[in-house]
Write a protein that holds these residues in place. Structure first.
Motif, PDB file in Angstrom:
ATOM      1  N   SER A 205      53.754  49.226  39.487  1.00 34.98           N
ATOM      2  CA  SER A 205      52.323  49.132  39.737  1.00 34.98           C
ATOM      3  C   SER A 205      51.666  48.140  38.796  1.00 34.98           C
ATOM      4  O   SER A 205      50.857  47.303  39.217  1.00 34.98           O
ATOM      5  N   ARG A 206      52.027  48.204  37.536  1.00 42.53           N
ATOM      6  CA  ARG A 206      51.421  47.308  36.565  1.00 42.53           C
ATOM      7  C   ARG A 206      51.927  45.871  36.733  1.00 42.53           C
ATOM      8  O   ARG A 206      51.188  44.915  36.481  1.00 42.53           O
ATOM      9  N   PHE A 207      53.173  45.729  37.154  1.00 45.75           N
ATOM     10  CA  PHE A 207      53.699  44.402  37.467  1.00 45.75           C
ATOM     11  C   PHE A 207      52.907  43.777  38.621  1.00 45.75           C
ATOM     12  O   PHE A 207      52.486  42.615  38.555  1.00 45.75           O
ATOM     13  N   ALA A 208      52.687  44.567  39.671  1.00 46.86           N
ATOM     14  CA  ALA A 208      51.920  44.085  40.825  1.00 46.86           C
ATOM     15  C   ALA A 208      50.498  43.750  40.421  1.00 46.86           C
ATOM     16  O   ALA A 208      49.917  42.747  40.890  1.00 46.86           O
ATOM     17  N   TRP A 209      49.926  44.549  39.563  1.00 45.02           N
ATOM     18  CA  TRP A 209      48.550  44.340  39.077  1.00 45.02           C
ATOM     19  C   TRP A 209      48.415  42.978  38.392  1.00 45.02           C
ATOM     20  O   TRP A 209      47.509  42.199  38.707  1.00 45.02           O
TER      21      TRP A 209
ATOM     22  N   VAL B 132      50.603  40.342  38.480  1.00 50.07           N
ATOM     23  CA  VAL B 132      51.025  39.220  39.328  1.00 50.07           C
ATOM     24  C   VAL B 132      49.954  38.888  40.372  1.00 50.07           C
ATOM     25  O   VAL B 132      49.588  37.719  40.560  1.00 50.07           O
ATOM     26  N   VAL B 133      49.437  39.903  41.050  1.00 52.86           N
ATOM     27  CA  VAL B 133      48.436  39.665  42.092  1.00 52.86           C
ATOM     28  C   VAL B 133      47.163  39.067  41.490  1.00 52.86           C
ATOM     29  O   VAL B 133      46.620  38.078  41.997  1.00 52.86           O
ATOM     30  N   GLY B 134      46.689  39.664  40.400  1.00 53.89           N
ATOM     31  CA  GLY B 134      45.479  39.144  39.764  1.00 53.89           C
ATOM     32  C   GLY B 134      45.659  37.716  39.288  1.00 53.89           C
ATOM     33  O   GLY B 134      44.821  36.848  39.546  1.00 53.89           O
ATOM     34  N   GLY B 135      46.765  37.445  38.615  1.00 55.65           N
ATOM     35  CA  GLY B 135      47.025  36.105  38.106  1.00 55.65           C
ATOM     36  C   GLY B 135      47.198  35.081  39.213  1.00 55.65           C
ATOM     37  O   GLY B 135      46.697  33.956  39.108  1.00 55.65           O
ATOM     38  N   LEU B 136      47.890  35.477  40.288  1.00 56.61           N
ATOM     39  CA  LEU B 136      48.132  34.544  41.388  1.00 56.61           C
ATOM     40  C   LEU B 136      46.837  34.169  42.105  1.00 56.61           C
ATOM     41  O   LEU B 136      46.619  33.003  42.460  1.00 56.61           O
ATOM     42  N   PHE B 137      45.961  35.144  42.311  1.00 60.63           N
ATOM     43  CA  PHE B 137      44.678  34.849  42.970  1.00 60.63           C
ATOM     44  C   PHE B 137      43.803  33.950  42.097  1.00 60.63           C
ATOM     45  O   PHE B 137      43.136  33.038  42.609  1.00 60.63           O
TER      46      PHE B 137
ATOM     47  N   GLY C 185      40.474  38.113  41.659  1.00 64.02           N
ATOM     48  CA  GLY C 185      41.579  38.162  40.701  1.00 64.02           C
ATOM     49  C   GLY C 185      41.126  38.666  39.342  1.00 64.02           C
ATOM     50  O   GLY C 185      41.784  39.515  38.728  1.00 64.02           O
ATOM     51  N   VAL C 186      39.987  38.164  38.879  1.00 65.82           N
ATOM     52  CA  VAL C 186      39.432  38.611  37.592  1.00 65.82           C
ATOM     53  C   VAL C 186      39.028  40.085  37.672  1.00 65.82           C
ATOM     54  O   VAL C 186      39.315  40.879  36.766  1.00 65.82           O
ATOM     55  N   ALA C 187      38.360  40.456  38.769  1.00 61.60           N
ATOM     56  CA  ALA C 187      37.913  41.845  38.941  1.00 61.60           C
ATOM     57  C   ALA C 187      39.103  42.801  38.941  1.00 61.60           C
ATOM     58  O   ALA C 187      39.028  43.902  38.380  1.00 61.60           O
TER      59      ALA C 187
ATOM     60  N   ALA D 279      55.185  38.558  50.546  1.00 60.93           N
ATOM     61  CA  ALA D 279      55.494  39.156  49.246  1.00 60.93           C
ATOM     62  C   ALA D 279      54.220  39.630  48.553  1.00 60.93           C
ATOM     63  O   ALA D 279      54.182  40.717  47.951  1.00 60.93           O
ATOM     64  N   LEU D 280      53.168  38.828  48.652  1.00 60.53           N
ATOM     65  CA  LEU D 280      51.886  39.200  48.054  1.00 60.53           C
ATOM     66  C   LEU D 280      51.317  40.440  48.721  1.00 60.53           C
ATOM     67  O   LEU D 280      50.766  41.336  48.058  1.00 60.53           O
ATOM     68  N   LEU D 281      51.466  40.522  50.025  1.00 61.48           N
ATOM     69  CA  LEU D 281      50.968  41.677  50.771  1.00 61.48           C
ATOM     70  C   LEU D 281      51.697  42.952  50.349  1.00 61.48           C
ATOM     71  O   LEU D 281      51.083  44.024  50.210  1.00 61.48           O
ATOM     72  N   VAL D 282      52.983  42.846  50.100  1.00 62.71           N
ATOM     73  CA  VAL D 282      53.761  44.002  49.642  1.00 62.71           C
ATOM     74  C   VAL D 282      53.253  44.474  48.280  1.00 62.71           C
ATOM     75  O   VAL D 282      53.077  45.684  48.050  1.00 62.71           O
TER      76      VAL D 282
END
Length: 370
Positions: A7-11, A13-18, A73-75, A132-135
């Motif tokens: 969960s924290r990995f996804a948090w 990665v997703v935030g940083g990528l956006f 992403g920041v939010a 991958a992002l959607l997952v």
């Protein structure tokens, strides 16, 4: 434990990528707007002509969507209104996934522009990235409790951070729109040797896809056996191919491309006379007058347009533009400069200067670069 780490990995990665994706697009909002125009043209022919009515608003949509990516992403990273933000990210990614799948499956838009000109992805690579992002976002939807359990700042501080991200994003995008991108990832950036980029950096090697007896074969050399049926040839080292393949300049007398790489050339690019900023030609004409009088170093002005000769003849008399003009493909001019008009300075084919019409240089500034 494993679920919390995921969960924290996804948090992160997703935030940083956006944030990364949004900033890349905000760096070049006109480039993103051009990509949106491509999609609208495709949708207008495949679905409805109503999409063409959106083309005049692409620059606003470009800034809005890119800003939205950064702000979300920041939010997400500061966990401001987490549930709402994750759902917005989900729907936004579903939308992007549809676009990239449609582009890949029907081979409509060969570059989604996900990371602008900084990172080029094939349509299927773009689709894979979005899946991958959607997952990862689905992981966030179902494991938010593991992110909320991390100590965080109070709501007032996180809200202020999101607001700063919003103001910052809009500010840099508007500045980049009124000038040139902060970081130029295009082949025509300052320092680029255009003649060199038009040649392969190494010999291109190919493999040949052939068919024989109902079977497909991959060969490293073209077979002498005439029973093989040719299907296609695939480059093995496409990264060594020419970075610029469509740069051609011409007029009624013929091709002028090679002559453009000789000596000092001041290029005035007018992509479309109907959309060109006419007020800027007061400063451009003043610069050309100075260039004409001063011969040390000798600078040859050249006007390049993608408009028709009839339209350009009318236009150049309206703005009193006295310089020889040539023609180029509209897409090439859009890639070379984001403004209309815009200026480039070539020294033996090397780009040594580049200016938006809001930043027309003085003669002294041009001379210093030579």
């Amino acid at each position: 434990m494993a679920l919390r780490l995921l969960s924290r990995f996804a948090w992160i990665v997703v935030g940083g990528l956006f944030i990364f994706s949004g900033l890349i697009k905000l760096n070049d909002p006109v480039g993103t707007a051009i990509k949106l125009e491509e999609y609208f043209e495709v949708f207008s022919s495949d679905f409805s002509s109503v999409f063409l009515s959106l083309k005049p608003f692409t620059i606003y949509m470009s800034i809005f969507l890119s800003t939205l990516e950064v702000v979300l992403g920041v939010a997400l990273l500061v966990r401001w209104r987490l549930n709402t933000v994750v759902w917005l990210l989900f729907f936004l990614t579903v939308f992007f996934t549809f676009l990239t799948f449609y582009s890949a499956y029907y081979n409509k838009v060969t570059d989604c522009g996900c990371f602008g000109d900084a990172i080029k992805l094939t349509p299927w690579q773009s689709f894979g990235k979005d899946v991958a992002l959607l997952v990862l976002i689905l992981v966030l939807l179902f494991t938010q409790r593991h992110i909320l359990s991390i100590p965080r700042m109070n709501a007032g501080v996180t809200g202020a951070i999101v607001l700063v991200a919003l103001v910052f994003s809009v500010a840099i995008s508007v500045y980049a729109y009124r000038h040139e991108p902060f970081i130029d990832f295009r082949a025509y950036r300052v320092g680029a040797n255009i003649p060199k980029l038009m040649k392969p950096s190494a010999p291109i090697r190919y493999q040949y896809i052939m068919e024989k007896g109902g079977q497909e074969f991959t060969l490293t050399s073209y077979p002498t056996d005439t029973t093989y049926k040719f299907k296609k040839m695939v480059p093995l080292n496409p990264e060594d191919g020419p970075k610029i393949t469509d740069f051609n300049i011409w007029n009624d007398q013929g091709d002028f491309t090679k002559e453009l790489f000789i000596g000092n050339r001041l290029l005035i690019l007018v992509k479309d006379v109907k959309k060109a900023d006419q007020e800027s030609f007061k400063e451009i004409n003043a610069l050309l007058a100075g260039v004409e009088k001063d011969q040390s170093p000798k600078i040859v002005p050249v006007v390049i347009t993608s408009s028709s000769s009839q339209d350009f003849d009318v236009f150049r008399h309206e703005v009193n533009l006295a310089a020889p003009y040539f023609f180029a493909d509209a897409t090439v001019l859009k890639t070379m400069i984001r403004s209309n008009p815009g200026l480039l300075l070539f020294k033996d084919g090397v780009v040594v200067g580049k200016w938006h019409y809001n930043d027309v240089p003085t003669l002294q500034e041009v001379q210093q670069l030579l």
